[in-house]
Scaffold this active site. Sequence first.
Site, PDB file in Angstrom:
ATOM      1  N   CYS A  44       0.817  -1.028  -0.014  1.00 20.31           N
ATOM      2  CA  CYS A  44      -0.113  -0.031  -0.131  1.00 20.31           C
ATOM      3  C   CYS A  44       0.843   1.365  -0.098  1.00 20.31           C
ATOM      4  O   CYS A  44       2.064   1.165   0.658  1.00 20.31           O
ATOM      5  CB  CYS A  44      -0.763   0.066   1.242  1.00 20.31           C
ATOM      6  SG  CYS A  44      -2.122   1.397   1.100  1.00 20.31           S
ATOM      7  N   ARG A  83       3.159   4.761   6.443  1.00 18.77           N
ATOM      8  CA  ARG A  83       3.493   4.043   7.629  1.00 18.77           C
ATOM      9  C   ARG A  83       3.724   2.607   7.479  1.00 18.77           C
ATOM     10  O   ARG A  83       4.239   1.885   8.212  1.00 18.77           O
ATOM     11  CB  ARG A  83       2.432   3.982   8.586  1.00 18.77           C
ATOM     12  CG  ARG A  83       1.763   5.437   9.183  1.00 18.77           C
ATOM     13  CD  ARG A  83       0.471   5.272   9.758  1.00 18.77           C
ATOM     14  NE  ARG A  83      -0.632   4.828   8.772  1.00 18.77           N
ATOM     15  CZ  ARG A  83      -1.930   4.607   9.116  1.00 18.77           C
ATOM     16  NH1 ARG A  83      -2.249   4.985  10.302  1.00 18.77           N
ATOM     17  NH2 ARG A  83      -2.811   4.305   8.148  1.00 18.77           N
ATOM     18  N   HIS A 109      -2.118  -3.981   5.183  1.00 17.12           N
ATOM     19  CA  HIS A 109      -2.108  -3.289   6.461  1.00 17.12           C
ATOM     20  C   HIS A 109      -3.416  -3.171   7.107  1.00 17.12           C
ATOM     21  O   HIS A 109      -4.064  -2.641   6.387  1.00 17.12           O
ATOM     22  CB  HIS A 109      -1.389  -2.423   6.660  1.00 17.12           C
ATOM     23  CG  HIS A 109      -1.560  -0.861   5.967  1.00 17.12           C
ATOM     24  ND1 HIS A 109      -2.315   0.057   6.642  1.00 17.12           N
ATOM     25  CD2 HIS A 109      -1.774  -0.594   4.589  1.00 17.12           C
ATOM     26  CE1 HIS A 109      -2.692   0.948   5.879  1.00 17.12           C
ATOM     27  NE2 HIS A 109      -2.483   0.640   4.459  1.00 17.12           N
ATOM     28  N   CYS A 169      -6.144  -0.050   6.799  1.00 17.48           N
ATOM     29  CA  CYS A 169      -5.832   0.356   5.476  1.00 17.48           C
ATOM     30  C   CYS A 169      -7.422   1.345   5.051  1.00 17.48           C
ATOM     31  O   CYS A 169      -8.318   0.927   5.112  1.00 17.48           O
ATOM     32  CB  CYS A 169      -5.842  -0.630   4.453  1.00 17.48           C
ATOM     33  SG  CYS A 169      -5.344   0.085   2.775  1.00 17.48           S
TER      34      CYS A 169
END
Length: 210
Positions: free
Chosen positions: A42, A46, A98, A101
């Site tokens: 993604c 982070r 993650h 998301c």
Amino acid sequence: MNSYERLLLENKAWAKEKLSDDPNYFNRLVDVQSPDFLWIGCSDSRVPANEITGTQPGEIFVHRNIANMVVHTDLNLLSVLQYAVEVLKVKHIIVCGHYGCGGVKAAMTNHNFGIINKWIRNIKDVHRFHREEVDIIPNEEAQLNRMIELNVQEQVLNLAKTSIIQKAWKERQVPDLHGWVYDLHDGLVKPIYEMPAGTHIDEIYEFDDL
Ligand code: CO
């Protein structure tokens, strides 16, 4: 100092530190890259591929987009995939989503996000495929977490549906496909779906002439 100028200063400090640790650091990387891994992750700031896996420049070939999607009409993804598989000959492809998301969260709403609608429409399809499992989860956050895992699984399957992967599996028995989910709360990656090279998929997707 403007915020972007900090990046340039940090870059100077980083290059200096690398050279002081190893005077040949950049010379070694300049001529050749031979990463074993393609990372499809993604775009979320982070979830940086190298940092969370403790890898160095040269070790992972990276493609990132909103919600780590493998979309068959995406020339960018397909070009990265073909180059990684046929030229770099990566041994493993990792699709890493993650928890938390925003892309998956957005797809689970009815909001109109403009052009992004077209991208996250693919995630709405993942929900439609798995509606029976997802909709009975009582808690909204747990529902989203499961959707994030299922989205990773579907993107791994999307890789296996490409002629690029099927051809490599047939000719060289590589690469293995891995579906992972990163947890922002503790920094840990959870493997959730594996497709070793050569795995059979629904036969409607298998090409007979590669
Ligand atoms: Co995301």
